[in-house]
Design an enzyme around this catalytic site. Structure first.
Site, mmCIF file in Angstrom:
data_model
loop_
_atom_site.group_PDB
_atom_site.id
_atom_site.type_symbol
_atom_site.label_atom_id
_atom_site.label_comp_id
_atom_site.label_asym_id
_atom_site.label_seq_id
_atom_site.Cartn_x
_atom_site.Cartn_y
_atom_site.Cartn_z
ATOM 1 N N CYS A 123 -6.112 1.508 -11.367
ATOM 2 C CA CYS A 123 -6.571 0.955 -10.100
ATOM 3 C C CYS A 123 -5.816 -0.337 -9.768
ATOM 4 C CB CYS A 123 -8.090 0.768 -10.146
ATOM 5 S SG CYS A 123 -8.870 0.620 -8.532
ATOM 6 N N HIS A 124 -6.489 -1.488 -9.772
ATOM 7 C CA HIS A 124 -5.832 -2.775 -9.542
ATOM 8 C C HIS A 124 -5.246 -3.356 -10.827
ATOM 9 C CE1 HIS A 124 -7.981 -2.616 -5.704
ATOM 10 N NE2 HIS A 124 -7.236 -3.626 -5.286
ATOM 11 N N GLY A 125 -5.457 -2.679 -11.967
ATOM 12 C CA GLY A 125 -4.939 -3.138 -13.255
ATOM 13 C C GLY A 125 -3.444 -3.412 -13.268
#
Length: 190
Positions: A123-125
């Site tokens: 995801c935003h990782g």
């Protein structure tokens, strides 16, 4: 019709596969993490036999998720060494924005990548990976809102469920967690 004896419990159709015994995996945690992207990997990797350690900026700190669900870090990033782990999982939510503010978290992930350990972000990782140099020259995916950041960090962005390029594994969103964990487990097996 009365049954005078208890019915036996059916046998589990499949015993859990414990093929990660001896493997050590860090799951990063910070405030505003996405719940499923921390807890699904945490429990799935433990089920597979890995030792899983929650790492945050401070040891013993409790970090609330986006919805307020608590996760307590076992270790601080500054006390963590890439030599002690076989892989790291970087969740999404807004936590990666906080990970990027901590030089010790950046150092830890950068060292994991440099040693060829499994570096997995969902995801935003991948925002954290943008700060480590780990995306340069790689194919990667992420939540669509940060695809420009991923491309600007030197990766070729692709809209795929899960992407494995060398030791870097990326996924787009919580729906991709089964494929993401399958790829992580396969990479940890070697």
């Amino acid at each position: 019709m009365l049954i005078d004896q208890p019915l036996p419990f059916p046998k589990c159709p499949r015993e859990p596969v414990m093929d990660l015994k001896g493997k050590r995996v860090a799951v990063l945690v910070e405030q505003q993490y996405q719940e499923m992207e921390v807890w699904y990997p945490y429990y799935r990797l433990k089920e597979a036999g890995a030792t899983v350690t929650m790492i945050g900026p401070k040891a013993g700190e409790t970090y609330p998720s986006k919805l307020g669900y608590p996760a307590k870090s076992d270790k601080a990033a500054k006390e963590s060494s890439a030599g002690d782990f076989d892989g790291v999982v970087i969740p999404g939510g807004f936590a990666p924005d906080y990970f990027r503010r901590d030089p010790e978290t950046i150092r830890f992930v950068k060292d994991m990548h440099a040693r060829g350990k499994v570096v997995a972000a969902i995801c935003h990782g991948p925002w954290l990976l943008c700060s480590t140099g780990a995306l340069k020259g790689k194919r990667a995916t992420c939540f669509f809102a940060i695809k420009d950041d991923v491309a600007n960090a030197g990766a070729t962005y692709v809209d795929e469920e899960t992407v494995v390029d060398g030791n870097v594994i990326t996924a787009r969103k919580p729906d991709d967690l089964p494929a993401f964990l399958t790829a992580i487990i396969k990479a940890l097996r070697g």
